[in-house]
Write a protein that holds these residues in place. Sequence first.
Motif, PDB file in Angstrom:
ATOM      1  N   ASN A  87       0.852  -1.177   0.000  1.00 47.95           N
ATOM      2  CA  ASN A  87       0.000   0.000   0.000  1.00 47.95           C
ATOM      3  C   ASN A  87       0.899   1.241   0.000  1.00 47.95           C
ATOM      4  O   ASN A  87       1.448   1.595   1.046  1.00 47.95           O
ATOM      5  N   PRO A  88       1.053   1.908  -1.149  1.00 48.35           N
ATOM      6  CA  PRO A  88       1.946   3.067  -1.214  1.00 48.35           C
ATOM      7  C   PRO A  88       1.391   4.310  -0.522  1.00 48.35           C
ATOM      8  O   PRO A  88       2.088   5.314  -0.405  1.00 48.35           O
ATOM      9  N   GLU A  89       0.136   4.229  -0.082  1.00 50.60           N
ATOM     10  CA  GLU A  89      -0.482   5.356   0.621  1.00 50.60           C
ATOM     11  C   GLU A  89      -0.959   4.930   2.005  1.00 50.60           C
ATOM     12  O   GLU A  89      -1.979   5.407   2.505  1.00 50.60           O
ATOM     13  N   GLY A  90      -0.211   4.039   2.626  1.00 51.34           N
ATOM     14  CA  GLY A  90      -0.580   3.511   3.928  1.00 51.34           C
ATOM     15  C   GLY A  90      -0.452   4.522   5.045  1.00 51.34           C
ATOM     16  O   GLY A  90       0.162   5.583   4.898  1.00 51.34           O
ATOM     17  N   LEU A  91      -1.009   4.177   6.175  1.00 48.25           N
ATOM     18  CA  LEU A  91      -1.053   5.060   7.337  1.00 48.25           C
ATOM     19  C   LEU A  91       0.342   5.455   7.827  1.00 48.25           C
ATOM     20  O   LEU A  91       0.597   6.623   8.125  1.00 48.25           O
ATOM     21  N   VAL A  92       1.258   4.517   7.911  1.00 44.04           N
ATOM     22  CA  VAL A  92       2.606   4.818   8.406  1.00 44.04           C
ATOM     23  C   VAL A  92       3.321   5.762   7.444  1.00 44.04           C
ATOM     24  O   VAL A  92       3.928   6.750   7.857  1.00 44.04           O
ATOM     25  N   ILE A  93       3.230   5.475   6.150  1.00 45.81           N
ATOM     26  CA  ILE A  93       3.865   6.351   5.155  1.00 45.81           C
ATOM     27  C   ILE A  93       3.282   7.759   5.226  1.00 45.81           C
ATOM     28  O   ILE A  93       4.019   8.749   5.212  1.00 45.81           O
ATOM     29  N   LYS A  94       1.966   7.859   5.328  1.00 44.70           N
ATOM     30  CA  LYS A  94       1.331   9.183   5.400  1.00 44.70           C
ATOM     31  C   LYS A  94       1.788   9.959   6.626  1.00 44.70           C
ATOM     32  O   LYS A  94       2.129  11.139   6.540  1.00 44.70           O
ATOM     33  N   LYS A  95       1.788   9.296   7.794  1.00 51.43           N
ATOM     34  CA  LYS A  95       2.207   9.974   9.029  1.00 51.43           C
ATOM     35  C   LYS A  95       3.652  10.461   8.926  1.00 51.43           C
ATOM     36  O   LYS A  95       3.962  11.597   9.287  1.00 51.43           O
ATOM     37  N   LEU A  96       4.524   9.583   8.465  1.00 58.53           N
ATOM     38  CA  LEU A  96       5.945   9.937   8.410  1.00 58.53           C
ATOM     39  C   LEU A  96       6.234  10.980   7.324  1.00 58.53           C
ATOM     40  O   LEU A  96       7.066  11.858   7.530  1.00 58.53           O
ATOM     41  N   THR A  97       5.551  10.899   6.203  1.00 56.06           N
ATOM     42  CA  THR A  97       5.749  11.889   5.141  1.00 56.06           C
ATOM     43  C   THR A  97       5.333  13.268   5.624  1.00 56.06           C
ATOM     44  O   THR A  97       6.037  14.256   5.411  1.00 56.06           O
ATOM     45  N   ARG A  98       4.189  13.331   6.293  1.00 54.82           N
ATOM     46  CA  ARG A  98       3.708  14.614   6.837  1.00 54.82           C
ATOM     47  C   ARG A  98       4.722  15.179   7.841  1.00 54.82           C
ATOM     48  O   ARG A  98       5.094  16.358   7.781  1.00 54.82           O
ATOM     49  N   ALA A  99       5.191  14.354   8.748  1.00 54.41           N
ATOM     50  CA  ALA A  99       6.141  14.802   9.771  1.00 54.41           C
ATOM     51  C   ALA A  99       7.480  15.193   9.152  1.00 54.41           C
ATOM     52  O   ALA A  99       8.085  16.198   9.548  1.00 54.41           O
ATOM     53  N   ASP A 102       8.027  16.207   6.020  1.00 53.35           N
ATOM     54  CA  ASP A 102       7.844  17.451   5.264  1.00 53.35           C
ATOM     55  C   ASP A 102       7.826  18.659   6.197  1.00 53.35           C
ATOM     56  O   ASP A 102       8.400  19.710   5.879  1.00 53.35           O
ATOM     57  N   MET A 103       7.181  18.523   7.357  1.00 51.63           N
ATOM     58  CA  MET A 103       7.161  19.619   8.329  1.00 51.63           C
ATOM     59  C   MET A 103       8.572  19.896   8.861  1.00 51.63           C
ATOM     60  O   MET A 103       8.963  21.051   9.026  1.00 51.63           O
ATOM     61  N   LEU A 104       9.326  18.851   9.113  1.00 51.27           N
ATOM     62  CA  LEU A 104      10.702  18.998   9.592  1.00 51.27           C
ATOM     63  C   LEU A 104      11.547  19.759   8.569  1.00 51.27           C
ATOM     64  O   LEU A 104      12.286  20.679   8.929  1.00 51.27           O
ATOM     65  N   LYS A 129      10.452  21.821   6.197  1.00 49.79           N
ATOM     66  CA  LYS A 129       9.972  23.211   6.118  1.00 49.79           C
ATOM     67  C   LYS A 129      10.540  24.052   7.254  1.00 49.79           C
ATOM     68  O   LYS A 129      10.959  25.192   7.050  1.00 49.79           O
ATOM     69  N   GLU A 130      10.543  23.494   8.456  1.00 48.69           N
ATOM     70  CA  GLU A 130      11.109  24.211   9.605  1.00 48.69           C
ATOM     71  C   GLU A 130      12.601  24.464   9.409  1.00 48.69           C
ATOM     72  O   GLU A 130      13.103  25.542   9.720  1.00 48.69           O
ATOM     73  N   TYR A 131      13.282  23.484   8.896  1.00 47.60           N
ATOM     74  CA  TYR A 131      14.718  23.622   8.639  1.00 47.60           C
ATOM     75  C   TYR A 131      14.966  24.728   7.608  1.00 47.60           C
ATOM     76  O   TYR A 131      15.860  25.567   7.777  1.00 47.60           O
ATOM     77  N   LEU A 132      14.182  24.736   6.539  1.00 49.33           N
ATOM     78  CA  LEU A 132      14.368  25.737   5.484  1.00 49.33           C
ATOM     79  C   LEU A 132      14.065  27.144   5.960  1.00 49.33           C
ATOM     80  O   LEU A 132      14.637  28.118   5.466  1.00 49.33           O
ATOM     81  N   LYS A 133      13.172  27.282   6.952  1.00 46.66           N
ATOM     82  CA  LYS A 133      12.858  28.609   7.503  1.00 46.66           C
ATOM     83  C   LYS A 133      14.093  29.262   8.119  1.00 46.66           C
ATOM     84  O   LYS A 133      14.196  30.478   8.169  1.00 46.66           O
ATOM     85  N   THR A 134      15.032  28.456   8.597  1.00 49.58           N
ATOM     86  CA  THR A 134      16.233  29.014   9.216  1.00 49.58           C
ATOM     87  C   THR A 134      17.097  29.758   8.199  1.00 49.58           C
ATOM     88  O   THR A 134      17.953  30.546   8.583  1.00 49.58           O
TER      89      THR A 134
END
Length: 170
Positions: free
Chosen positions: A143-155, A157-159, A161-166
């Motif tokens: 399942n390429p859109e599974g729950l674990v992949i979705k959670k980790l991709t979201r987290a 991507d946020m990491l 974005k925060e890094y790039l803000k610096t």
Amino acid sequence: KLNNTTKGPAELTLAPYSRHSLNPLLGYKSFNYWLNNLAYSDAVKDGYYDAIFLNESGDVCETSRCNIFWARGEVLYTPEPECGLLKGIGRDKISDLASKLGIKVIQGRFHTGDLEQADEVFLTNSVRGIISISSLQKGHFYNPEGLVIKKLTRAYDMLIKEYLKTFENV
């Protein structure tokens, strides 16, 4: 035809070459990378995104370009460094994020049978991020859109974005 910038879902194959887990050069990206290039070239020629290396014991190591993870339920698995892999930056970040999200991470020695029983498979690469996998050798599907992949991709991507803000005010 897949290109090497795809975020998935992608297909994997097994490399026709194996690794020796005691090879001291495997921990360094800049040394002895020729076997990775050969395995990658063979995989792409055959229509796959990348190839999984196994070591002399048949343990899953990594792909020619990425570290590998898979989930069964909400437990995440990845090979231990002693299998013969390059311990990537993305790999470490994903392991940390998974733990923070309450996803159990198990590092160990695993065989292709363990991969074949997975619900979700993905790769990590510090440049490409998380690449979801849809199948292994066109025979084992995930399942390429599974729950674990979705959670980790979201987290992840946020990491990033925060890094790039610096760098915004530099």
